[in-house]
Enzyme design. Structure first.
Site, PDB file in Angstrom:
ATOM      1  N   LEU A 317      -8.855   6.320  -0.687  1.00  0.00           N
ATOM      2  CA  LEU A 317      -9.377   5.613   0.401  1.00  0.00           C
ATOM      3  C   LEU A 317     -10.682   6.228   1.089  1.00  0.00           C
ATOM      4  O   LEU A 317     -10.879   7.333   0.957  1.00  0.00           O
ATOM      5  CB  LEU A 317      -8.430   5.577   1.635  1.00  0.00           C
ATOM      6  CG  LEU A 317      -7.003   4.860   1.255  1.00  0.00           C
ATOM      7  CD1 LEU A 317      -5.832   5.114   2.459  1.00  0.00           C
ATOM      8  CD2 LEU A 317      -7.261   3.413   1.271  1.00  0.00           C
ATOM      9  N   HIS A 319     -11.843   6.689   3.998  1.00  0.00           N
ATOM     10  CA  HIS A 319     -11.682   7.558   5.345  1.00  0.00           C
ATOM     11  C   HIS A 319     -11.094   8.694   4.815  1.00  0.00           C
ATOM     12  O   HIS A 319     -11.402   9.935   5.491  1.00  0.00           O
ATOM     13  CB  HIS A 319     -11.118   6.751   6.353  1.00  0.00           C
ATOM     14  CG  HIS A 319      -9.654   6.039   5.987  1.00  0.00           C
ATOM     15  ND1 HIS A 319     -10.021   4.719   5.349  1.00  0.00           N
ATOM     16  CD2 HIS A 319      -8.553   6.252   5.941  1.00  0.00           C
ATOM     17  CE1 HIS A 319      -8.693   4.377   5.059  1.00  0.00           C
ATOM     18  NE2 HIS A 319      -7.874   5.287   5.813  1.00  0.00           N
ATOM     19  N   HIS A 442      -2.816  -6.293  29.245  1.00  0.00           N
ATOM     20  CA  HIS A 442      -2.212  -7.804  28.768  1.00  0.00           C
ATOM     21  C   HIS A 442      -3.137  -8.908  29.085  1.00  0.00           C
ATOM     22  O   HIS A 442      -4.027  -8.796  29.866  1.00  0.00           O
ATOM     23  CB  HIS A 442      -1.251  -8.093  29.996  1.00  0.00           C
ATOM     24  CG  HIS A 442      -0.607  -9.475  29.744  1.00  0.00           C
ATOM     25  ND1 HIS A 442       0.352  -9.745  28.621  1.00  0.00           N
ATOM     26  CD2 HIS A 442      -0.688 -10.416  30.610  1.00  0.00           C
ATOM     27  CE1 HIS A 442       0.564 -10.945  28.762  1.00  0.00           C
ATOM     28  NE2 HIS A 442       0.028 -11.566  30.014  1.00  0.00           N
TER      29      HIS A 442
HETATM   30  P1  FAD Z   1     -16.947   6.408  -4.701  1.00  0.00           P
HETATM   31  O1  FAD Z   1     -17.150   5.632  -3.755  1.00  0.00           O
HETATM   32  O2  FAD Z   1     -16.480   5.914  -6.180  1.00  0.00           O
HETATM   33  O3  FAD Z   1     -18.490   7.090  -5.068  1.00  0.00           O
HETATM   34  C1  FAD Z   1     -18.584   8.038  -6.136  1.00  0.00           C
HETATM   35  C2  FAD Z   1     -20.286   8.051  -6.609  1.00  0.00           C
HETATM   36  O4  FAD Z   1     -20.462   9.018  -7.505  1.00  0.00           O
HETATM   37  C3  FAD Z   1     -20.699   6.610  -7.148  1.00  0.00           C
HETATM   38  O5  FAD Z   1     -21.684   6.047  -6.611  1.00  0.00           O
HETATM   39  C4  FAD Z   1     -20.890   6.935  -8.647  1.00  0.00           C
HETATM   40  O6  FAD Z   1     -21.998   6.279  -9.207  1.00  0.00           O
HETATM   41  C5  FAD Z   1     -21.362   8.241  -8.681  1.00  0.00           C
HETATM   42  N1  FAD Z   1     -21.328   9.238  -9.741  1.00  0.00           N
HETATM   43  C6  FAD Z   1     -20.246   9.457 -10.403  1.00  0.00           C
HETATM   44  N2  FAD Z   1     -20.858  10.226 -11.498  1.00  0.00           N
HETATM   45  C7  FAD Z   1     -21.831  10.800 -11.236  1.00  0.00           C
HETATM   46  C8  FAD Z   1     -22.761  11.519 -11.876  1.00  0.00           C
HETATM   47  N3  FAD Z   1     -22.108  12.219 -12.895  1.00  0.00           N
HETATM   48  N4  FAD Z   1     -23.833  11.716 -11.545  1.00  0.00           N
HETATM   49  C9  FAD Z   1     -24.450  11.123 -10.433  1.00  0.00           C
HETATM   50  N5  FAD Z   1     -23.521  10.187  -9.552  1.00  0.00           N
HETATM   51  C10 FAD Z   1     -22.335  10.203 -10.147  1.00  0.00           C
HETATM   52  N6  FAD Z   1     -11.124   2.103   0.783  1.00  0.00           N
HETATM   53  C11 FAD Z   1     -10.966   1.879   1.957  1.00  0.00           C
HETATM   54  O7  FAD Z   1     -10.679   3.023   2.746  1.00  0.00           O
HETATM   55  N7  FAD Z   1     -10.983   0.788   2.669  1.00  0.00           N
HETATM   56  C12 FAD Z   1     -11.274  -0.471   2.112  1.00  0.00           C
HETATM   57  O8  FAD Z   1     -11.600  -1.654   2.538  1.00  0.00           O
HETATM   58  C13 FAD Z   1     -11.403  -0.314   0.477  1.00  0.00           C
HETATM   59  N8  FAD Z   1     -11.854  -1.399  -0.091  1.00  0.00           N
HETATM   60  C14 FAD Z   1     -11.923  -1.348  -1.347  1.00  0.00           C
HETATM   61  C15 FAD Z   1     -12.281  -2.509  -2.061  1.00  0.00           C
HETATM   62  C16 FAD Z   1     -12.426  -2.374  -3.601  1.00  0.00           C
HETATM   63  C17 FAD Z   1     -12.654  -3.552  -4.267  1.00  0.00           C
HETATM   64  C18 FAD Z   1     -12.490  -1.228  -3.985  1.00  0.00           C
HETATM   65  C19 FAD Z   1     -12.658  -1.119  -5.625  1.00  0.00           C
HETATM   66  C20 FAD Z   1     -12.237  -0.115  -3.414  1.00  0.00           C
HETATM   67  C21 FAD Z   1     -11.872  -0.027  -2.072  1.00  0.00           C
HETATM   68  N9  FAD Z   1     -11.627   0.943  -1.286  1.00  0.00           N
HETATM   69  C22 FAD Z   1     -11.291   0.894  -0.120  1.00  0.00           C
HETATM   70  C23 FAD Z   1     -11.429   2.365  -1.852  1.00  0.00           C
HETATM   71  C24 FAD Z   1     -12.838   3.139  -1.727  1.00  0.00           C
HETATM   72  O9  FAD Z   1     -13.909   2.356  -1.963  1.00  0.00           O
HETATM   73  C25 FAD Z   1     -12.827   4.362  -2.366  1.00  0.00           C
HETATM   74  O10 FAD Z   1     -11.846   5.238  -1.910  1.00  0.00           O
HETATM   75  C26 FAD Z   1     -14.090   5.275  -1.869  1.00  0.00           C
HETATM   76  O11 FAD Z   1     -15.201   4.653  -2.244  1.00  0.00           O
HETATM   77  C27 FAD Z   1     -14.085   6.610  -2.659  1.00  0.00           C
HETATM   78  O12 FAD Z   1     -15.031   7.242  -2.164  1.00  0.00           O
HETATM   79  P2  FAD Z   1     -15.695   8.658  -3.207  1.00  0.00           P
HETATM   80  O13 FAD Z   1     -16.737   9.210  -2.407  1.00  0.00           O
HETATM   81  O14 FAD Z   1     -14.599   9.396  -3.545  1.00  0.00           O
HETATM   82  O15 FAD Z   1     -16.010   7.860  -4.419  1.00  0.00           O
HETATM   83  P1  NAI Z   2      -2.942  -0.373  -6.212  1.00  0.00           P
HETATM   84  O1  NAI Z   2      -2.486   1.026  -6.649  1.00  0.00           O
HETATM   85  O2  NAI Z   2      -3.130  -0.660  -4.680  1.00  0.00           O
HETATM   86  O3  NAI Z   2      -2.072  -1.660  -6.668  1.00  0.00           O
HETATM   87  C1  NAI Z   2      -1.942  -1.521  -7.966  1.00  0.00           C
HETATM   88  C2  NAI Z   2      -0.521  -2.408  -8.181  1.00  0.00           C
HETATM   89  O4  NAI Z   2      -0.568  -2.763  -9.633  1.00  0.00           O
HETATM   90  C3  NAI Z   2       0.707  -1.689  -7.618  1.00  0.00           C
HETATM   91  O5  NAI Z   2       1.298  -2.816  -6.908  1.00  0.00           O
HETATM   92  C4  NAI Z   2       1.332  -1.818  -9.135  1.00  0.00           C
HETATM   93  O6  NAI Z   2       2.717  -1.591  -9.027  1.00  0.00           O
HETATM   94  C5  NAI Z   2       0.720  -2.674  -9.845  1.00  0.00           C
HETATM   95  N1  NAI Z   2       0.747  -2.427 -11.395  1.00  0.00           N
HETATM   96  C6  NAI Z   2       0.426  -1.103 -12.123  1.00  0.00           C
HETATM   97  N2  NAI Z   2       0.582  -1.349 -13.503  1.00  0.00           N
HETATM   98  C7  NAI Z   2       0.912  -2.760 -13.546  1.00  0.00           C
HETATM   99  C8  NAI Z   2       1.368  -3.658 -14.614  1.00  0.00           C
HETATM  100  N3  NAI Z   2       1.049  -2.971 -15.814  1.00  0.00           N
HETATM  101  N4  NAI Z   2       1.509  -4.675 -14.526  1.00  0.00           N
HETATM  102  C9  NAI Z   2       1.505  -5.420 -13.135  1.00  0.00           C
HETATM  103  N5  NAI Z   2       1.403  -4.664 -12.084  1.00  0.00           N
HETATM  104  C10 NAI Z   2       0.967  -3.266 -12.310  1.00  0.00           C
HETATM  105  O7  NAI Z   2      -4.489  -0.598  -6.720  1.00  0.00           O
HETATM  106  P2  NAI Z   2      -5.587  -1.288  -6.676  1.00  0.00           P
HETATM  107  O8  NAI Z   2      -5.158  -2.738  -5.968  1.00  0.00           O
HETATM  108  O9  NAI Z   2      -6.161  -1.706  -8.136  1.00  0.00           O
HETATM  109  O10 NAI Z   2      -6.657  -0.645  -5.884  1.00  0.00           O
HETATM  110  C11 NAI Z   2      -7.046   0.567  -6.418  1.00  0.00           C
HETATM  111  C12 NAI Z   2      -7.403   1.472  -5.091  1.00  0.00           C
HETATM  112  O11 NAI Z   2      -8.300   1.049  -4.238  1.00  0.00           O
HETATM  113  C13 NAI Z   2      -6.168   1.707  -4.185  1.00  0.00           C
HETATM  114  O12 NAI Z   2      -5.610   3.025  -4.348  1.00  0.00           O
HETATM  115  C14 NAI Z   2      -6.408   1.315  -2.960  1.00  0.00           C
HETATM  116  O13 NAI Z   2      -6.123   2.677  -2.064  1.00  0.00           O
HETATM  117  C15 NAI Z   2      -8.239   1.332  -2.969  1.00  0.00           C
HETATM  118  N6  NAI Z   2      -8.305  -0.014  -2.220  1.00  0.00           N
HETATM  119  C16 NAI Z   2      -8.115   0.021  -1.016  1.00  0.00           C
HETATM  120  C17 NAI Z   2      -8.320  -1.042   0.061  1.00  0.00           C
HETATM  121  C18 NAI Z   2      -8.185  -0.772   1.425  1.00  0.00           C
HETATM  122  O14 NAI Z   2      -8.164   0.291   1.950  1.00  0.00           O
HETATM  123  N7  NAI Z   2      -7.890  -2.052   2.067  1.00  0.00           N
HETATM  124  C19 NAI Z   2      -8.812  -2.499  -0.507  1.00  0.00           C
HETATM  125  C20 NAI Z   2      -9.008  -2.255  -2.019  1.00  0.00           C
HETATM  126  C21 NAI Z   2      -8.734  -0.912  -2.712  1.00  0.00           C
END
Ligand code: FAD
Ligand code: NAI
Length: 464
Positions: A317, A319, A442
């Protein structure tokens, strides 16, 4: 170039760590392999998905709720090109904001792939090659989508979240593998825009890591939106031919389910990303699951290198990554920060929204802890009726003896924002009675939390 600290990766973990290091007086560099800063979250994660969720929600309301509110309009049409363009602009505003923050904090930004030469030297391979000498390193390289060995992600018809944020058309039938956060959020976007959405989930509930009440309630709302949800189904094949994708799964009864769609979104989780980082040159260890191994201070096995965010253990996540960025910077300077991992909230931005913090009921049962439950349905709230958002409930779990709140689980309008109050109460170890005796404005949705606390304390809610 010589730095006190170098951060590799500019996602919410990395850029926040860099800012905190700079605030504490360290000469700081950040390396990012892409042209824009902000990582997954800003570029292809949190921000673009929420932009599309908001746009599609407006469309859905225009189509389905305006009339009842007394607003007559011509039948709205989706302009997907404009919707995606607005999303791209929102991303740009946010990533440019990070450029500003880097320059305000005098952090040097190096674009290119960062790779360890040794534990104090990092090579940056971009448009030009540079070598950085650094006293300390924070690895924040994030994660990438996971897949299954038999799935070929062609990124055109069989896609990940990254492509799903860039589609040029609304799918006719979007088949989603994985009923987790990504599948349900992006599935909601396209269902609202008119796609048929089918979700194939391996386990017996959607959003299975959250309190099970939330998944069960969310299913009801998503079914109303037109989702078909197949639980306890094991996907065995995914085949793309021309514009058609066929997903085959074993049903719980042992039969075969075959779904034909025009797109298949694979959202079964994400894996830590360390490709090209040259960890072996610095001697940094990874776990069997590919996560960088860290101790309780987020330090790796190498004494000048820390790791944070999606690339280490714990919830993936934004945060959580941010908290860890601040934690590591303060650790480096000899401070004694603390992260309460149990109080990092989880949110799903579907409609209704879903949010939870603390222990789930399943976890309390597993711990054999004596607990009380208080629930309050949104439909009993004046505020919810006024806005017609009556789906959902608040569930409060409290210790049976002490009344301390152990978990708060919400599904309903504005749950994403409401959960912060539960975090505050729990950080201060409030009892359910403490919250139930505090004045709640409220009419607000937060009154449901107060009522659920009343229900948990003495089973005496006022409005049901
Ligand atoms: P990242 O955000 O993955 O950043 C890593 C960075 O490192 C990237 O820019 C990458 O290019 C760079 N990098 C990697 N290797 C190298 C290298 N060797 N040299 C230079 N740069 C490099 N989380 C929430 O809390 N709320 C949400 O609503 C939410 N929605 C999401 C929706 C989607 C579709 C997805 C995919 C994820 C979502 N997440 C959400 C999860 C969230 O995006 C991640 O938990 C978060 O971005 C992780 O942060 P991080 O800094 O660890 O890594
Ligand atoms: P996820 O872990 O949330 O969900 C994956 C789902 O796929 C689970 O329900 C799991 O049981 C199912 N699954 C796993 N293997 C499977 C299989 N072989 N066949 C069918 N179902 C299968 O992962 P997701 O949705 O890909 O998100 C990745 C990460 O990104 C999460 O860890 C999440 O925390 C983060 N994320 C957070 C968001 C937010 O905070 N609102 C929004 C989007 C992503």
């Amino acid at each position: 170039m010589q730095y006190d600290v170098t951060v590799i990766g500019s996602g919410p973990g990395g850029y926040v760590a860099a800012i905190r290091c700079a605030q504490l007086g360290l000469k700081t560099a950040i390396i990012e392999k892409y042209d824009t800063l902000g990582g997954t979250c800003l570029n292809v994660g949190c921000i673009p998905s929420k932009a599309l969720l908001d746009s599609s929600e407006h469309f859905h309301n225009a189509e389905h709720t305006f009339k009842e509110h007394g607003i007559d309009i011509a039948k709205p049409k989706v302009n997907i090109k404009q919707m995606i363009a607005r999303k791209t602009d929102v991303v740009k505003q946010n990533t440019e904001g990070i450029n500003y923050l880097m320059s305000k904090n005098k952090i040097d930004v190096h674009h290119g792939l960062g790779s360890f030469v040794d534990k104090n030297t990092i090579k940056v391979t971009g448009q030009e090659e540079k070598t950085i000498s650094t006293d300390k390193v924070i690895i924040a390289t994030g994660s990438k989508p996971s897949t299954l060995p038999f799935i070929k992600l062609d990124k055109k018809r069989v896609i990940t979240s990254t492509e799903a944020l860039e589609l040029k058309e609304v799918p006719k039938h979007l088949v989603i593998i994985g009923g987790g956060v990504i599948g349900l959020e992006l599935g909601s976007v396209y269902a609202r825009l008119g796609a048929k959405v089918s979700v194939v989930e391996f386990l017996d509930n959607i959003i299975p890591t959250m309190d099970s009440t939330l998944g069960k309630e969310l299913q009801k709302s998503l079914k109303k939106l037109g989702f078909d949800i197949y639980l306890s189904h094991k996907v065995t094949a995914v085949e793309a031919k021309g514009k058609e994708v066929t997903v085959t799964a074993d049903t719980p009864k042992g039969d075969k389910l075959e779904l034909k769609g025009d797109y298949c979104l694979v959202s079964i989780g994400r894996r830590p990303y360390t490709d090209g980082l040259g960890l072996e040159n610095a001697g940094v260890k990874v776990t069997e699951r590919g996560q960088i191994e860290t101790d309780e201070h987020l330090k790796t096995n190498v004494d000048n290198i820390w790791a944070i965010g999606d690339v280490v253990k714990g919830a993936m996540l934004a945060h959580k990554a941010e908290e860890e960025g601040v934690f590591v910077a303060e650790q480096m300077m000899g401070q004694k920060p603390h992260i309460n991992y149990n109080l990092i909230p989880g949110v799903v931005y579907t409609w209704p929204e879903v949010a939870g913090v603390g222990f789930t009921e399943e976890q309390l049962k597993e711990q054999k802890r004596a607990y009380k439950t208080g629930k309050f349905p949104f439909k009993a709230l004046g505020r919810a009726r006024a806005s017609m958002d009556v789906d959902g409930l608040v569930k409060v779990l409290a210790d049976k003896e002490t009344d301390e709140i152990l978990g708060v689980h919400i599904i309903g309008a504005r749950a994403a924002d409401m959960i912060a109050s539960a975090v505050t109460a729990m950080e201060f170890r409030a009892s359910a009675e403490d919250v139930s005796r505090m004045s709640h404005a409220h009419p607000t949705y937060m009154e449901a939390v107060k009522e659920a606390c009343l229900a948990a304390t003495e089973n005496r809610p006022l409005h049901i």
